[in-house]
Design an enzyme around this catalytic site. Structure first.
Site, PDB file in Angstrom:
ATOM      1  N   CYS A  63       1.181   6.803  -3.870  1.00 13.99           N
ATOM      2  CA  CYS A  63      -0.009   7.496  -4.368  1.00 13.99           C
ATOM      3  C   CYS A  63      -0.947   6.453  -4.990  1.00 13.99           C
ATOM      4  O   CYS A  63      -0.525   5.677  -5.851  1.00 13.99           O
ATOM      5  CB  CYS A  63       0.396   8.529  -5.408  1.00 13.99           C
ATOM      6  SG  CYS A  63      -1.013   9.342  -6.194  1.00 13.99           S
ATOM      7  N   CYS A 112      -0.097  15.166  -4.577  1.00 16.79           N
ATOM      8  CA  CYS A 112       0.986  14.388  -5.176  1.00 16.79           C
ATOM      9  C   CYS A 112       1.649  15.250  -6.249  1.00 16.79           C
ATOM     10  O   CYS A 112       0.974  15.741  -7.148  1.00 16.79           O
ATOM     11  CB  CYS A 112       0.420  13.110  -5.798  1.00 16.79           C
ATOM     12  SG  CYS A 112       1.634  12.188  -6.773  1.00 16.79           S
ATOM     13  N   CYS A 115       1.135  13.637  -9.983  1.00 19.44           N
ATOM     14  CA  CYS A 115      -0.139  13.567 -10.720  1.00 19.44           C
ATOM     15  C   CYS A 115      -1.146  14.617 -10.250  1.00 19.44           C
ATOM     16  O   CYS A 115      -2.266  14.656 -10.747  1.00 19.44           O
ATOM     17  CB  CYS A 115      -0.741  12.163 -10.628  1.00 19.44           C
ATOM     18  SG  CYS A 115      -1.443  11.756  -9.013  1.00 19.44           S
ATOM     19  N   CYS A 135      -1.623  14.975   7.318  1.00 20.20           N
ATOM     20  CA  CYS A 135      -2.856  14.252   7.602  1.00 20.20           C
ATOM     21  C   CYS A 135      -3.432  13.801   6.260  1.00 20.20           C
ATOM     22  O   CYS A 135      -3.919  14.617   5.482  1.00 20.20           O
ATOM     23  CB  CYS A 135      -3.800  15.212   8.327  1.00 20.20           C
ATOM     24  SG  CYS A 135      -5.342  14.469   8.822  1.00 20.20           S
TER      25      CYS A 135
HETATM   26 FE    FE Z   1       0.150  10.645  -7.727  1.00 18.18          FE
END
Ligand code: FE
Length: 152
Positions: A63, A112, A115, A135
């Site tokens: 991320c 994610c 977060c 995607c």
């Molecule tokens: Fe994250």
């Protein structure tokens, strides 16, 4: 330890509650404008313009906001879409999937889990392994190349 590695360490050990509590102005300080737009405002980079859509190197995609490992190059494939495409996340718990009815479409948004930043969407037209196509925007990812000689 220099400041850079201290920062990296903080990133990898950051706690989810702290990440989720960050304000827009904190994110703006940490991210470049395109990353902020995609990750925090659910933007989409133009197809074939991101840095990873055509990358075939072995490694881990983290991320770009919090550093959590999200996808492995082992599950990346060429979808022809112009965005990095994976048939599964590194770990089922590393991403969240949410119904997205924006822009007159019914899609499933992928974020994610650590977060809550926007990554992209998942579509049911992936390769045989799972039938799924994650995607993902290049701007949402930070690629960490596997070191030569690393064990699988
Ligand atoms: Fe994250």
């Amino acid at each position: 330890m220099n400041n850079d590695s201290a920062e990296e360490l903080n990133k990898s050990q950051s706690d989810p509650a702290q990440e989720k509590a960050k304000s827009d102005s904190e994110w703006r300080e940490e991210l470049d404008p395109e990353q902020f737009h995609v990750l925090r405002e659910k933007g989409t980079e133009r197809a074939f313009t991101g840095k990873y859509w055509d990358l075939k190197d072995a490694g881990t995609y983290r991320c770009a906001a919090c550093g959590e490992p999200l996808f492995s190059s082992d599950t990346k494939y060429d979808s022809g879409s112009g965005w990095p495409s994976f048939y599964q996340p590194a770990d089922a718990a590393s991403v969240k999937e949410l119904a997205d009815h924006s822009h007159g479409m019914i899609r499933t948004e992928v974020t994610c889990a650590k977060c809550d930043s926007h990554l992209g969407h998942v579509f049911p037209d992936g390769p045989p392994q799972t039938g799924l196509r994650y995607c993902v925007n290049s701007a949402s990812l930070d690629f960490e190349k596997q070191e030569e000689g690393d064990a699988e």
